[in-house]
Design a protein around this motif. Sequence first.
Motif, PDB file in Angstrom:
ATOM      1  N   PHE A 127       0.858  -1.184   0.000  1.00 49.91           N
ATOM      2  CA  PHE A 127       0.000   0.000   0.000  1.00 49.91           C
ATOM      3  C   PHE A 127       0.891   1.229   0.000  1.00 49.91           C
ATOM      4  O   PHE A 127       1.903   1.267   0.693  1.00 49.91           O
ATOM      5  CB  PHE A 127      -0.890   0.034   1.258  1.00 49.91           C
ATOM      6  N   ARG A 128       0.507   2.226  -0.751  1.00 49.29           N
ATOM      7  CA  ARG A 128       1.195   3.522  -0.758  1.00 49.29           C
ATOM      8  C   ARG A 128       0.479   4.467   0.201  1.00 49.29           C
ATOM      9  O   ARG A 128      -0.670   4.245   0.574  1.00 49.29           O
ATOM     10  CB  ARG A 128       1.198   4.133  -2.158  1.00 49.29           C
ATOM     11  N   SER A 129       1.147   5.545   0.547  1.00 53.12           N
ATOM     12  CA  SER A 129       0.565   6.532   1.433  1.00 53.12           C
ATOM     13  C   SER A 129      -0.212   7.575   0.635  1.00 53.12           C
ATOM     14  O   SER A 129       0.214   7.996  -0.440  1.00 53.12           O
ATOM     15  CB  SER A 129       1.664   7.224   2.232  1.00 53.12           C
ATOM     16  N   LYS A 130      -1.342   7.968   1.173  1.00 53.37           N
ATOM     17  CA  LYS A 130      -2.130   9.049   0.593  1.00 53.37           C
ATOM     18  C   LYS A 130      -1.444  10.369   0.960  1.00 53.37           C
ATOM     19  O   LYS A 130      -0.880  10.500   2.044  1.00 53.37           O
ATOM     20  CB  LYS A 130      -3.539   9.013   1.175  1.00 53.37           C
ATOM     21  N   MET A 131      -1.457  11.362   0.066  1.00 54.01           N
ATOM     22  CA  MET A 131      -0.836  12.646   0.364  1.00 54.01           C
ATOM     23  C   MET A 131      -1.867  13.767   0.285  1.00 54.01           C
ATOM     24  O   MET A 131      -2.527  13.946  -0.741  1.00 54.01           O
ATOM     25  CB  MET A 131       0.321  12.941  -0.579  1.00 54.01           C
ATOM     26  N   ASP A 132      -1.979  14.510   1.366  1.00 52.47           N
ATOM     27  CA  ASP A 132      -2.907  15.644   1.451  1.00 52.47           C
ATOM     28  C   ASP A 132      -2.358  16.870   0.743  1.00 52.47           C
ATOM     29  O   ASP A 132      -1.152  17.037   0.587  1.00 52.47           O
ATOM     30  CB  ASP A 132      -3.124  16.035   2.918  1.00 52.47           C
ATOM     31  N   ARG A 133      -3.269  17.744   0.387  1.00 54.97           N
ATOM     32  CA  ARG A 133      -2.899  19.032  -0.186  1.00 54.97           C
ATOM     33  C   ARG A 133      -2.091  19.852   0.817  1.00 54.97           C
ATOM     34  O   ARG A 133      -1.141  20.544   0.450  1.00 54.97           O
ATOM     35  CB  ARG A 133      -4.170  19.769  -0.594  1.00 54.97           C
ATOM     36  N   ILE A 185       4.502   7.845  10.216  1.00 59.56           N
ATOM     37  CA  ILE A 185       5.085   7.728   8.885  1.00 59.56           C
ATOM     38  C   ILE A 185       3.903   7.847   7.938  1.00 59.56           C
ATOM     39  O   ILE A 185       3.308   6.866   7.520  1.00 59.56           O
ATOM     40  CB  ILE A 185       5.855   6.400   8.712  1.00 59.56           C
ATOM     41  N   LEU A 186       3.522   9.102   7.685  1.00 60.44           N
ATOM     42  CA  LEU A 186       2.320   9.376   6.905  1.00 60.44           C
ATOM     43  C   LEU A 186       2.445  10.695   6.178  1.00 60.44           C
ATOM     44  O   LEU A 186       3.356  11.478   6.449  1.00 60.44           O
ATOM     45  CB  LEU A 186       1.073   9.360   7.782  1.00 60.44           C
ATOM     46  N   TYR A 212       3.925  -8.679   4.780  1.00 63.33           N
ATOM     47  CA  TYR A 212       4.656  -9.931   4.624  1.00 63.33           C
ATOM     48  C   TYR A 212       3.879 -11.018   5.349  1.00 63.33           C
ATOM     49  O   TYR A 212       2.865 -10.744   5.995  1.00 63.33           O
ATOM     50  CB  TYR A 212       6.076  -9.810   5.185  1.00 63.33           C
ATOM     51  N   GLU A 213       4.341 -12.232   5.281  1.00 63.78           N
ATOM     52  CA  GLU A 213       3.608 -13.347   5.880  1.00 63.78           C
ATOM     53  C   GLU A 213       3.430 -13.182   7.389  1.00 63.78           C
ATOM     54  O   GLU A 213       2.353 -13.428   7.920  1.00 63.78           O
ATOM     55  CB  GLU A 213       4.342 -14.659   5.584  1.00 63.78           C
ATOM     56  N   ASP A 214       4.485 -12.734   8.091  1.00 57.60           N
ATOM     57  CA  ASP A 214       4.444 -12.666   9.554  1.00 57.60           C
ATOM     58  C   ASP A 214       4.406 -11.261  10.128  1.00 57.60           C
ATOM     59  O   ASP A 214       4.217 -11.102  11.333  1.00 57.60           O
ATOM     60  CB  ASP A 214       5.659 -13.389  10.139  1.00 57.60           C
ATOM     61  N   TYR A 215       4.646 -10.266   9.310  1.00 59.09           N
ATOM     62  CA  TYR A 215       4.748  -8.913   9.845  1.00 59.09           C
ATOM     63  C   TYR A 215       4.382  -7.864   8.799  1.00 59.09           C
ATOM     64  O   TYR A 215       4.360  -8.129   7.600  1.00 59.09           O
ATOM     65  CB  TYR A 215       6.162  -8.644  10.380  1.00 59.09           C
ATOM     66  N   LEU A 216       4.128  -6.666   9.308  1.00 60.52           N
ATOM     67  CA  LEU A 216       3.867  -5.494   8.485  1.00 60.52           C
ATOM     68  C   LEU A 216       5.128  -4.643   8.496  1.00 60.52           C
ATOM     69  O   LEU A 216       5.659  -4.323   9.557  1.00 60.52           O
ATOM     70  CB  LEU A 216       2.700  -4.692   9.068  1.00 60.52           C
ATOM     71  N   LEU A 217       5.622  -4.289   7.318  1.00 60.90           N
ATOM     72  CA  LEU A 217       6.802  -3.436   7.209  1.00 60.90           C
ATOM     73  C   LEU A 217       6.348  -2.057   6.757  1.00 60.90           C
ATOM     74  O   LEU A 217       5.684  -1.912   5.724  1.00 60.90           O
ATOM     75  CB  LEU A 217       7.808  -4.011   6.217  1.00 60.90           C
ATOM     76  N   ILE A 218       6.688  -1.050   7.546  1.00 64.08           N
ATOM     77  CA  ILE A 218       6.330   0.330   7.242  1.00 64.08           C
ATOM     78  C   ILE A 218       7.617   1.058   6.877  1.00 64.08           C
ATOM     79  O   ILE A 218       8.553   1.106   7.668  1.00 64.08           O
ATOM     80  CB  ILE A 218       5.643   0.995   8.451  1.00 64.08           C
ATOM     81  N   ILE A 219       7.655   1.614   5.658  1.00 61.10           N
ATOM     82  CA  ILE A 219       8.857   2.276   5.163  1.00 61.10           C
ATOM     83  C   ILE A 219       8.537   3.729   4.851  1.00 61.10           C
ATOM     84  O   ILE A 219       7.593   4.022   4.124  1.00 61.10           O
ATOM     85  CB  ILE A 219       9.383   1.583   3.882  1.00 61.10           C
ATOM     86  N   GLY A 220       9.340   4.624   5.400  1.00 64.26           N
ATOM     87  CA  GLY A 220       9.247   6.047   5.097  1.00 64.26           C
ATOM     88  C   GLY A 220      10.641   6.582   4.880  1.00 64.26           C
ATOM     89  O   GLY A 220      11.294   7.011   5.824  1.00 64.26           O
ATOM     90  N   PRO A 243      11.721  10.884   3.094  1.00 64.58           N
ATOM     91  CA  PRO A 243      10.817  10.205   4.038  1.00 64.58           C
ATOM     92  C   PRO A 243       9.337  10.420   3.742  1.00 64.58           C
ATOM     93  O   PRO A 243       8.504   9.619   4.126  1.00 64.58           O
ATOM     94  CB  PRO A 243      11.172  10.820   5.396  1.00 64.58           C
ATOM     95  N   VAL A 244       8.986  11.495   3.057  1.00 61.25           N
ATOM     96  CA  VAL A 244       7.579  11.792   2.801  1.00 61.25           C
ATOM     97  C   VAL A 244       7.105  11.192   1.473  1.00 61.25           C
ATOM     98  O   VAL A 244       5.993  10.677   1.380  1.00 61.25           O
ATOM     99  CB  VAL A 244       7.341  13.321   2.811  1.00 61.25           C
ATOM    100  N   LEU A 245       7.947  11.249   0.457  1.00 63.83           N
ATOM    101  CA  LEU A 245       7.528  10.793  -0.866  1.00 63.83           C
ATOM    102  C   LEU A 245       7.723   9.294  -1.075  1.00 63.83           C
ATOM    103  O   LEU A 245       7.150   8.730  -1.998  1.00 63.83           O
ATOM    104  CB  LEU A 245       8.290  11.569  -1.950  1.00 63.83           C
ATOM    105  N   HIS A 246       8.520   8.663  -0.255  1.00 67.62           N
ATOM    106  CA  HIS A 246       8.784   7.230  -0.409  1.00 67.62           C
ATOM    107  C   HIS A 246       8.199   6.470   0.788  1.00 67.62           C
ATOM    108  O   HIS A 246       8.921   5.836   1.556  1.00 67.62           O
ATOM    109  CB  HIS A 246      10.288   6.980  -0.534  1.00 67.62           C
ATOM    110  N   ILE A 247       6.895   6.569   0.958  1.00 71.59           N
ATOM    111  CA  ILE A 247       6.217   5.872   2.053  1.00 71.59           C
ATOM    112  C   ILE A 247       5.447   4.704   1.465  1.00 71.59           C
ATOM    113  O   ILE A 247       4.670   4.870   0.530  1.00 71.59           O
ATOM    114  CB  ILE A 247       5.240   6.799   2.805  1.00 71.59           C
TER     115      ILE A 247
END
Length: 146
Positions: A3-9, A102-103, A67-75, A58-62
């Motif tokens: 999933f990608r991050s939504k970006m507000d105005r 990280i949003l 994964y099978e056992d965990y959620l990876l959050i990248i920012g 960190p803002v544009l590459h979120i």
Amino acid sequence: MIFRSKMDRTVKIFLTIVIFILAGVTLVPILFVPKVPLEAIIILSMTFLCSAILILWPVLHIKYIFYEDYLLIIGGPFRNKITYEDITRIEDSHDLWTGYRILSSKNGIEIFYKSGFWGSIKISPDNKQKFINELLKRNKLIKTRQ
């Protein structure tokens, strides 16, 4: 599943203002000071470029990766690995500026989990309901408050 991050105005405007201020501080002196040495031009240009990358990365590459056992959050350079069993609840979040986050949107969710230093993380997946459903498929004990 990714999933990608939504970006507000609001975030876009804020980033634009920050980049313009940064450009004004680092690049404008090159235009108005006569006989600027080449070394100074290179240093100021590299300062602007590196600073802009450190702000935007960190803002544009979120992204949020299941994964099978965990959620990876990248920012950008920041990464969080949260096992599904550690997640206790999910709540709506409309706060962009406080907490561990990280949003890039005010309309996000806050994930509460046992193993984290802060105890929760705020994220803003582009399809919030689909993201929550995917989390609930992986851990049916997660409580939701929306």
